[in-house]
Design an enzyme around this catalytic site. Structure first.
Site, PDB file in Angstrom:
ATOM      1  N   HIS A  96      -3.263  -8.692  -4.527  1.00  0.00           N
ATOM      2  CA  HIS A  96      -4.488  -7.889  -4.543  1.00  0.00           C
ATOM      3  C   HIS A  96      -5.570  -8.578  -5.363  1.00  0.00           C
ATOM      4  O   HIS A  96      -6.712  -8.699  -4.922  1.00  0.00           O
ATOM      5  CB  HIS A  96      -4.185  -6.499  -5.076  1.00  0.00           C
ATOM      6  CG  HIS A  96      -5.341  -5.576  -4.965  1.00  0.00           C
ATOM      7  ND1 HIS A  96      -5.931  -5.286  -3.759  1.00  0.00           N
ATOM      8  CD2 HIS A  96      -6.039  -4.903  -5.911  1.00  0.00           C
ATOM      9  CE1 HIS A  96      -6.940  -4.457  -3.964  1.00  0.00           C
ATOM     10  NE2 HIS A  96      -7.020  -4.213  -5.257  1.00  0.00           N
ATOM     11  N   GLY A 143      25.361   4.486  -6.898  1.00  0.00           N
ATOM     12  CA  GLY A 143      24.055   4.106  -6.357  1.00  0.00           C
ATOM     13  C   GLY A 143      23.445   2.876  -7.010  1.00  0.00           C
ATOM     14  O   GLY A 143      22.454   2.318  -6.523  1.00  0.00           O
ATOM     15  N   GLU A 144      24.027   2.424  -8.118  1.00  0.00           N
ATOM     16  CA  GLU A 144      23.466   1.235  -8.771  1.00  0.00           C
ATOM     17  C   GLU A 144      23.662   0.010  -7.881  1.00  0.00           C
ATOM     18  O   GLU A 144      24.638  -0.084  -7.133  1.00  0.00           O
ATOM     19  CB  GLU A 144      24.136   1.021 -10.133  1.00  0.00           C
ATOM     20  CG  GLU A 144      23.730   2.082 -11.138  1.00  0.00           C
ATOM     21  CD  GLU A 144      24.418   1.926 -12.479  1.00  0.00           C
ATOM     22  OE1 GLU A 144      25.208   0.970 -12.662  1.00  0.00           O
ATOM     23  OE2 GLU A 144      24.166   2.773 -13.349  1.00  0.00           O
ATOM     24  N   LYS A 194     -17.197  -0.163  -0.645  1.00  0.00           N
ATOM     25  CA  LYS A 194     -16.454   1.099  -0.507  1.00  0.00           C
ATOM     26  C   LYS A 194     -16.273   1.781  -1.854  1.00  0.00           C
ATOM     27  O   LYS A 194     -16.150   1.116  -2.884  1.00  0.00           O
ATOM     28  CB  LYS A 194     -15.080   0.747   0.086  1.00  0.00           C
ATOM     29  CG  LYS A 194     -14.115   1.864   0.205  1.00  0.00           C
ATOM     30  CD  LYS A 194     -12.743   1.340   0.634  1.00  0.00           C
ATOM     31  CE  LYS A 194     -11.900   0.861  -0.520  1.00  0.00           C
ATOM     32  NZ  LYS A 194     -10.606   0.307  -0.156  1.00  0.00           N
ATOM     33  N   ASP A 220     -14.450  -3.733   2.167  1.00  0.00           N
ATOM     34  CA  ASP A 220     -14.827  -3.538   0.763  1.00  0.00           C
ATOM     35  C   ASP A 220     -15.028  -4.898   0.098  1.00  0.00           C
ATOM     36  O   ASP A 220     -14.732  -5.945   0.687  1.00  0.00           O
ATOM     37  CB  ASP A 220     -13.800  -2.693   0.000  1.00  0.00           C
ATOM     38  CG  ASP A 220     -12.384  -3.243   0.102  1.00  0.00           C
ATOM     39  OD1 ASP A 220     -12.253  -4.464   0.255  1.00  0.00           O
ATOM     40  OD2 ASP A 220     -11.429  -2.457   0.045  1.00  0.00           O
ATOM     41  N   GLY A 262      -4.330   3.594   5.453  1.00  0.00           N
ATOM     42  CA  GLY A 262      -5.175   3.414   6.641  1.00  0.00           C
ATOM     43  C   GLY A 262      -6.584   3.975   6.473  1.00  0.00           C
ATOM     44  O   GLY A 262      -7.435   3.785   7.342  1.00  0.00           O
TER      45      GLY A 262
HETATM   46  C1  R5P Z   1      -8.381  -2.169  -1.781  1.00  0.00           C
HETATM   47  O1  R5P Z   1      -9.230  -2.596  -2.513  1.00  0.00           O
HETATM   48  C2  R5P Z   1      -7.611  -3.021  -0.827  1.00  0.00           C
HETATM   49  O2  R5P Z   1      -8.257  -4.214  -0.559  1.00  0.00           O
HETATM   50  C3  R5P Z   1      -7.348  -2.273   0.462  1.00  0.00           C
HETATM   51  O3  R5P Z   1      -8.582  -1.994   1.080  1.00  0.00           O
HETATM   52  C4  R5P Z   1      -6.630  -0.987   0.214  1.00  0.00           C
HETATM   53  O4  R5P Z   1      -5.480  -1.203  -0.545  1.00  0.00           O
HETATM   54  C5  R5P Z   1      -6.294  -0.307   1.515  1.00  0.00           C
HETATM   55  O5  R5P Z   1      -5.681   0.911   1.239  1.00  0.00           O
HETATM   56  P1  R5P Z   1      -5.713   2.105   2.256  1.00  0.00           P
HETATM   57  O6  R5P Z   1      -5.175   1.622   3.553  1.00  0.00           O
HETATM   58  O7  R5P Z   1      -4.835   3.136   1.594  1.00  0.00           O
HETATM   59  O8  R5P Z   1      -7.125   2.588   2.352  1.00  0.00           O
END
Ligand code: R5P
Length: 294
Positions: free
Chosen positions: A125, A35-36, A186, A163, A219
């Site tokens: 991110h 599997g490596e 959020k 958010d 989501g």
């Molecule tokens: C969080 O701060 C990011 O900007 C996204 O809102 C987040 O990663 C979305 O994740 P999920 O779809 O699990 O709510």
């Protein structure tokens, strides 16, 4: 310049070779019986090599393939640029609870140790933690191209950031769409449940609201924002995510919340959305890096 496409390049290697008029070769990845992972490079024909490998699921396999390939190229003395359209492990950018490993920091150290000199990634991110990498970094903001491609789909657009993290991205998108923008604040608890901490107004009545976010994963964030938009009188709600991770029930959640269309990019493969190719944006980033280095 020679482009090397990994098994998770999502076609961006082809787009880059076309945009940059560069040679394109593939990295061969197989597995040993246990599997490596075994990686084999094509002939290295240039002193400037660009490895293209996104790190969507299965993240560990895709990351490890990239690390093995970069480390093997190191011997050729070529200058290595890594294009990682979706950078996995970037969301754990601090210890939220005592004892948690800061994964992005580890990933940056690993990339650096393989001799990668420059790194190109799309809407990480947060950009700050990438600085541990130490080499040159080019952060591509794909929201402008994404917004451009949704432009004709919405009659009365309004952009909503679900958010604080999504505010800058959504403002940029609203500028392209020439429309109003608002955002939510959020909260996510330790179990992953999301709720609205604060809303910031906006005239939703009769609007085609489009929620822009960097990542759509479970989501839950989009579901929450979509329900809010409808409760405020939106005529329709769509979702635009740079990285459509879409785990588990994500598609179902969006559908149940009334999200009519999903837009995304090819940093992560996802077939049920309208996808924007980010190769041109990344090629522009590579050109900028080349100008800085020379
Ligand atoms: C969080 O701060 C990011 O900007 C996204 O809102 C987040 O990663 C979305 O994740 P999920 O779809 O699990 O709510």
């Amino acid at each position: 310049m020679q482009i090397l496409g990994g098994t998770a390049s999502n076609g961006i290697d082809i787009g880059l070779a076309r945009e940059l008029d560069a040679d394109l070769d593939k990295i061969e990845t197989t597995r040993f019986p246990d599997g490596e992972i075994k990686v084999r490079l094509p002939d290295i024909k240039s002193d400037k090599v660009v490895i293209v490998q996104s790190t969507q699921y299965p993240q560990e396999k895709n990351l490890f393939e990239l690390l093995l390939a970069a480390d093997a190229i190191k011997d050729s003395k070529a200058q290595i640029t890594a294009v990682i359209p979706y950078l996995a492990y970037a969301r754990q950018n601090k210890s939220f609870y005592t004892g948690e490993a800061v994964s992005i920091s580890t990933i940056m150290s690993l990339l650096k140790s393989t001799g990668i000199k420059s790194l190109v990634t799309v809407n990480p991110h947060r950009s700050g933690p990438l600085m541990n990498f130490g080499g040159k970094i080019e952060v591509i903001r794909a929201e402008m191209s994404l917004a451009q491609s949704v432009k004709d789909s919405l009659a009365r657009p309004m952009v909503l950031a679900p958010d604080i993290v999504g505010v800058e991205l959504s403002k940029n998108a609203a500028q392209i769409l020439g429309c109003e923008f608002t955002y939510l604040d959020k909260n996510r608890d330790a179990y992953g449940n999301v709720s609205i901490k604060q809303e910031h107004g906006g005239d939703f009545a009769g609007k085609d609201v489009i929620i822009f976010d960097d990542i759509i994963s479970s989501g839950s964030t989009i579901e929450l924002a979509a329900r809010h938009a409808y409760s405020m009188g939106a005529a329709s709600v769509s979702a635009a995510g740079i990285h459509l991770i879409m785990v588990g029930e994500a598609a179902e959640k969006l559908k149940n919340a009334g999200v009519q269309r999903i837009f995304g990019t090819n940093t992560v493969p996802y077939e049920k959305a309208q996808i924007t190719d980010v190769s041109k944006d990344i090629a522009e980033g590579i050109r900028r890096l080349a100008r800085e280095i020379s």
